[in-house]
Motif scaffolding. Sequence first.
Motif, PDB file in Angstrom:
ATOM      1  N   LEU A 477       0.819  -1.364  -0.043  1.00  0.00           N
ATOM      2  CA  LEU A 477      -0.196   0.080   0.071  1.00  0.00           C
ATOM      3  C   LEU A 477       0.661   1.220   0.062  1.00  0.00           C
ATOM      4  N   ASP A 478       0.371   2.383  -0.823  1.00  0.00           N
ATOM      5  CA  ASP A 478       0.893   3.438  -0.949  1.00  0.00           C
ATOM      6  C   ASP A 478       0.356   4.319   0.029  1.00  0.00           C
ATOM      7  N   GLY A 479       1.188   5.394   1.096  1.00  0.00           N
ATOM      8  CA  GLY A 479       0.530   6.152   1.942  1.00  0.00           C
ATOM      9  C   GLY A 479      -0.259   5.428   3.079  1.00  0.00           C
ATOM     10  N   PHE A 480       0.236   4.393   3.705  1.00  0.00           N
ATOM     11  CA  PHE A 480      -0.583   3.435   4.746  1.00  0.00           C
ATOM     12  C   PHE A 480      -0.052   4.012   5.987  1.00  0.00           C
ATOM     13  N   LYS A 481       1.324   4.427   5.947  1.00  0.00           N
ATOM     14  CA  LYS A 481       1.961   5.103   7.225  1.00  0.00           C
ATOM     15  C   LYS A 481       0.962   6.207   7.690  1.00  0.00           C
ATOM     16  N   ARG A 482       0.772   7.196   6.672  1.00  0.00           N
ATOM     17  CA  ARG A 482       0.045   8.341   7.073  1.00  0.00           C
ATOM     18  C   ARG A 482      -1.281   8.288   7.659  1.00  0.00           C
ATOM     19  N   VAL A 483      -1.918   7.224   7.168  1.00  0.00           N
ATOM     20  CA  VAL A 483      -3.210   6.799   7.771  1.00  0.00           C
ATOM     21  C   VAL A 483      -3.236   6.369   9.186  1.00  0.00           C
ATOM     22  N   ASN A 484      -2.183   5.714   9.830  1.00  0.00           N
ATOM     23  CA  ASN A 484      -2.074   5.188  10.971  1.00  0.00           C
ATOM     24  C   ASN A 484      -1.430   6.456  11.989  1.00  0.00           C
ATOM     25  N   ASP A 485      -0.848   7.251  11.189  1.00  0.00           N
ATOM     26  CA  ASP A 485      -0.312   8.471  11.890  1.00  0.00           C
ATOM     27  C   ASP A 485      -1.508   9.410  12.265  1.00  0.00           C
ATOM     28  N   ARG A 486      -2.332   9.681  11.277  1.00  0.00           N
ATOM     29  CA  ARG A 486      -3.350  10.691  11.293  1.00  0.00           C
ATOM     30  C   ARG A 486      -4.498  10.089  12.088  1.00  0.00           C
ATOM     31  N   PHE A 487      -5.027   8.893  11.679  1.00  0.00           N
ATOM     32  CA  PHE A 487      -6.339   8.401  12.267  1.00  0.00           C
ATOM     33  C   PHE A 487      -6.147   7.223  13.168  1.00  0.00           C
ATOM     34  N   GLY A 488      -4.866   6.830  13.476  1.00  0.00           N
ATOM     35  CA  GLY A 488      -4.618   5.855  14.688  1.00  0.00           C
ATOM     36  C   GLY A 488      -4.703   4.267  13.928  1.00  0.00           C
ATOM     37  N   HIS A 489      -4.440   3.541  14.600  1.00  0.00           N
ATOM     38  CA  HIS A 489      -3.940   2.069  14.362  1.00  0.00           C
ATOM     39  C   HIS A 489      -5.450   1.513  14.111  1.00  0.00           C
ATOM     40  N   ALA A 490      -6.376   1.908  15.094  1.00  0.00           N
ATOM     41  CA  ALA A 490      -7.752   0.879  14.837  1.00  0.00           C
ATOM     42  C   ALA A 490      -8.270   1.219  13.467  1.00  0.00           C
ATOM     43  N   VAL A 491      -8.395   2.652  12.952  1.00  0.00           N
ATOM     44  CA  VAL A 491      -8.749   2.868  11.756  1.00  0.00           C
ATOM     45  C   VAL A 491      -7.839   2.265  10.618  1.00  0.00           C
ATOM     46  N   GLY A 492      -6.565   2.216  10.772  1.00  0.00           N
ATOM     47  CA  GLY A 492      -5.701   1.390   9.821  1.00  0.00           C
ATOM     48  C   GLY A 492      -6.031   0.165   9.728  1.00  0.00           C
ATOM     49  N   ASP A 493      -6.457  -0.675  10.997  1.00  0.00           N
ATOM     50  CA  ASP A 493      -6.835  -2.014  10.796  1.00  0.00           C
ATOM     51  C   ASP A 493      -8.212  -2.116   9.883  1.00  0.00           C
ATOM     52  N   ARG A 494      -8.958  -1.166  10.085  1.00  0.00           N
ATOM     53  CA  ARG A 494     -10.298  -0.999   9.406  1.00  0.00           C
ATOM     54  C   ARG A 494      -9.882  -1.077   7.898  1.00  0.00           C
ATOM     55  N   VAL A 495      -8.882  -0.226   7.459  1.00  0.00           N
ATOM     56  CA  VAL A 495      -8.638  -0.031   6.015  1.00  0.00           C
ATOM     57  C   VAL A 495      -8.083  -1.279   5.509  1.00  0.00           C
ATOM     58  N   LEU A 496      -7.424  -2.040   6.489  1.00  0.00           N
ATOM     59  CA  LEU A 496      -6.574  -3.102   5.952  1.00  0.00           C
ATOM     60  C   LEU A 496      -7.552  -4.448   5.644  1.00  0.00           C
ATOM     61  N   VAL A 497      -8.670  -4.330   6.613  1.00  0.00           N
ATOM     62  CA  VAL A 497      -9.748  -5.439   6.367  1.00  0.00           C
ATOM     63  C   VAL A 497     -10.621  -5.078   5.204  1.00  0.00           C
ATOM     64  N   THR A 498     -10.831  -3.957   4.748  1.00  0.00           N
ATOM     65  CA  THR A 498     -11.628  -3.522   3.605  1.00  0.00           C
ATOM     66  C   THR A 498     -11.070  -3.840   2.355  1.00  0.00           C
ATOM     67  N   ILE A 499      -9.553  -3.509   2.408  1.00  0.00           N
ATOM     68  CA  ILE A 499      -8.655  -3.869   1.144  1.00  0.00           C
ATOM     69  C   ILE A 499      -8.615  -5.399   0.865  1.00  0.00           C
ATOM     70  N   ALA A 500      -8.501  -6.229   2.282  1.00  0.00           N
ATOM     71  CA  ALA A 500      -8.668  -7.612   2.019  1.00  0.00           C
ATOM     72  C   ALA A 500     -10.010  -8.005   1.431  1.00  0.00           C
ATOM     73  N   GLU A 501     -11.095  -7.310   1.751  1.00  0.00           N
ATOM     74  CA  GLU A 501     -12.523  -7.596   1.202  1.00  0.00           C
ATOM     75  C   GLU A 501     -12.359  -7.387  -0.238  1.00  0.00           C
ATOM     76  N   ARG A 502     -11.843  -6.289  -0.588  1.00  0.00           N
ATOM     77  CA  ARG A 502     -11.903  -5.939  -2.249  1.00  0.00           C
ATOM     78  C   ARG A 502     -11.079  -6.906  -2.988  1.00  0.00           C
TER      79      ARG A 502
END
Length: 600
Positions: A477-502
Amino acid sequence: MRRESFGLTVTWGRLPAAARLLLFGAVVVSLGMLSAEWFRPVDSPLAVWWPVAGVGTAALLLATRRQWIYVLGVHLLGTAIANVHNGLPWRVAALLGVANALEILVVASVLGLRRPDPRRLHDAGDLMRLVAAVTAGAATIAALAAAITGWLVGANPLGVAASLWPSHVSALLLVTLIVMRGVPTGAEARRPEQVAQLLAVTAVAATVFAPGQRLPLAILLFPVLLWTSLRSGVRSLGVQLVAVLTYVAVASLQGWGPYAAPATTGVDTIQGTIGLVQLLAATLTLVTVTVLMTVSSRRHAAAREAEQTRWMQQVFEQSLVGIALLCPTDDRLPIVEANPTLAQTLGCGSDDLVGRSWLSLFDGNDAERISMGVRAVAAGRAQSWQAELPITVHEKMCWIQVMVSAATGYGPEQTLLMAQMLDVTAQRDVELHLTDLAMHDPLTGLANRLLFDDRLHQTAALARRTGEPYGLLVLDLDGFKRVNDRFGHAVGDRVLVTIAERLRGITRDVDTVARLGGDEFVVLCPDGGDRAGLDALARRMQDAISQPIVVGDERIMVGVSVGIEQGAPERDPHELLQRADADMYVNKRAAACARTDSRA
């Protein structure tokens, strides 16, 4: 120690040790004196039997090893006193006391040789040991007494030995029986019947050996004593034998009965009478004791078999494992008996299972395999057969662990097989769940590195056999580190789950999508021989992942870099993964440079 004799309980062990020794000494002295009066004819050195020897042996068997020295000392002293009273010189009496003590020591030692219970009398081996011990003890007293009397009073040693040996054998054999332990059956006659037995045998003895009675009717004693053998224990039999043969000896020496030898007859006639009495004693003892042990052993074996059967039935009924008894002579393997646990497992009643084919419980596809295993057990080619088999219970598939073995304890006329059946569905589900956890990423549910490596090696092996290439795509993933830094790891985990489903929505069932860690994914295409198809799949992934991801009120955008490699059959799969990973980083740097140039 409590000792039973003829149904009466004598609390021998509750007496103080000194009191037991005094009582024993009094019995030895009294019996020694009475034996000379009752069992020895006038002008004859031969007593019909010498019960003091049996009493001494019984006392040793009832005592502990540490008490033996006291018992032997009292026996020696009591015998010497009795012999002095009976007219022997004190030196002869003392030496004969020593010989008597050695006699009972030999008998007790042989009985206790290499066995924990010297009083055991359960089988033919125990009887042979008793006879051997008695024979050895009598031989000891005969040899010592012959030497003593020949040395001190000039008696004929052979005559003394020939006189003493049979009299001591009969005494030792009869009296020792009273303290022996027979086979415990729990089915012995009660006291009224034992009293009736004693009265009956006494009446027969009094009739056969009555004054003036000369008919050879001594054989009538056998049926009455066999009644005791069949219904009572060894101690009751011993008491009755002692009582009867004491009367027979006294009566015969008084001139009564078929063995009559009045005191006025010659020595040869008296010795013949004594020999007949002793022969009767030995015959009655050996025959009745043998019958008693045979009957008791069979009764004991039957009781043990019945107890074992009850125990097995209890285990069968209360077992936590389902059990079915099968008839192996029928190809259907009908159920002869089933326990409640099996009925509960199969959701029916035990009576509903009886007569039903055991094979019908399982899927028809497994019937041949089951039948072969069971036939091997039934034919004795295998001790057991076991397998884990599916079974349908109320339209729900369950897994049953089955073990079939030969059923024992149901009698030689019954040839049965025992099938133990344990429901392992829950255990199997747990194992599958644990295996699933070990092979999948806990966050996204995708395959983890372990499962991916296994699939990669399987795909490479298949490619070497078929010659067909396969495809491999590595995604980061590109730019995933900024997601964790800005929104936190809980939101980052939700992003990873959504990408896995896609990714699962884009790929096929034959493809393996795995998360290798962090924000790195990989897709394995077993039939990815078309490079154009792999490129198209990569573009679809990039388009799907680049779509906004809504988490709460936030719209999150991430990109993805993809590396693609085709796996030729001859290439190493790990090298292929490294090349795809390197291609992904090349593409990631190119995309980063392109974004920088566009901002400039």
